[in-house]
Design a protein around this motif. Structure first.
Motif, mmCIF file in Angstrom:
data_model
loop_
_atom_site.group_PDB
_atom_site.id
_atom_site.type_symbol
_atom_site.label_atom_id
_atom_site.label_comp_id
_atom_site.label_asym_id
_atom_site.label_seq_id
_atom_site.Cartn_x
_atom_site.Cartn_y
_atom_site.Cartn_z
ATOM 1 N N GLY A 1 54.206 15.206 -7.107
ATOM 2 C CA GLY A 1 54.198 15.174 -8.565
ATOM 3 C C GLY A 1 53.067 15.902 -9.244
ATOM 4 N N VAL A 2 52.310 16.707 -8.507
ATOM 5 C CA VAL A 2 51.164 17.421 -9.070
ATOM 6 C C VAL A 2 51.482 18.918 -9.090
ATOM 7 C CG1 VAL A 2 48.706 17.935 -8.842
ATOM 8 C CG2 VAL A 2 49.577 15.664 -8.205
ATOM 9 N N GLY A 3 51.496 19.505 -10.252
ATOM 10 C CA GLY A 3 51.872 20.911 -10.416
ATOM 11 C C GLY A 3 50.739 21.880 -10.217
ATOM 12 N N LEU A 4 50.061 21.799 -9.072
ATOM 13 C CA LEU A 4 48.977 22.725 -8.738
ATOM 14 C C LEU A 4 49.282 23.437 -7.428
ATOM 15 C CD1 LEU A 4 45.818 20.586 -9.614
ATOM 16 C CD2 LEU A 4 46.737 22.548 -10.882
ATOM 17 N N ARG A 5 48.735 24.642 -7.272
ATOM 18 C CA ARG A 5 49.001 25.480 -6.104
ATOM 19 C C ARG A 5 48.106 25.084 -4.926
ATOM 20 N NH1 ARG A 5 52.582 29.228 -6.930
ATOM 21 N NH2 ARG A 5 51.945 30.463 -5.122
ATOM 22 N N VAL A 6 48.517 24.003 -4.265
ATOM 23 C CA VAL A 6 47.792 23.461 -3.117
ATOM 24 C C VAL A 6 48.818 22.955 -2.108
ATOM 25 C CG1 VAL A 6 46.142 21.723 -2.309
ATOM 26 C CG2 VAL A 6 45.933 22.650 -4.626
#
Length: 178
Positions: free
Chosen positions: A53-58
């Motif tokens: 649910g986290v929209g970061l590029r990881v």
């Protein structure tokens, strides 16, 4: 352990391209820990931030895949040293129980950063290369099921809708940029 729920196909966060990480701080370190713990609990090969649910590029990858001491990449960029392909079974923690033969490049180089902001590079072949490409697709809002021909995609959509966990989810098909 801080394992969190994995988002399933049909959740809009899985279809949105993730934003680049701009700040390397305690919040990012917590995200990477949550991804590691969730991946360990789920027993998968890799896990991308949008899947929790986290929209970061990881993304994180299982140490069992043999990437050495590196088990995560922040803001990954992929390059392919050759045109060699592999075709084999692939699954996804966001589509439990569904495995499909999927074409990927056999070799990949992922460059990016560690959770501390240090440059990192992972050279992958075979299963490691498949995992890196799969997780990077998640960061672009693409699922491995998008790599199917039209008829196979129709059958897959029907199978997902019939799956016990699906709640008759709407399944969207996209095209991978990789």
């Amino acid at each position: 352990m801080t394992a969190v729920s994995i988002r399933l196909v049909g959740d809009p966060v899985l279809r949105r391209p993730a934003s680049p990480v701009e700040v390397y701080d305690a919040e990012l370190r917590k995200l990477v820990r949550d991804l590691r713990d969730t991946l360990q609990k789920a027993g998968g090969a890799g896990l991308a931030a949008p899947q929790i649910g986290v929209g970061l590029r990881v993304f994180v990858i299982s140490p069992a895949l043999g990437a050495g001491k590196v088990d995560h990449v922040v803001n990954p960029m992929l390059s392919f040293p050759d045109e060699t392909e592999q075709d084999g079974p692939e699954g996804c923690l966001s589509l439990p129980g569904i495995y499909l033969d999927t074409k990927r490049r056999m070799n990949v180089v992922a460059t990016g950063h560690t959770v501390k902001g240090d440059p990192v590079q992972i050279v992958g072949e075979g299963l490691l290369a498949r995992c890196i490409q799969h997780e990077t697709d998640h960061l672009d809002g693409v699922l491995f099921t998008d790599r199917r021909d039209v008829e196979r995609q129709r059958r897959l959509v029907a199978a997902v809708r019939d799956a016990v966990w699906s709640d008759n989810r709407d399944v969207v098909v996209k095209t991978s940029p990789h």
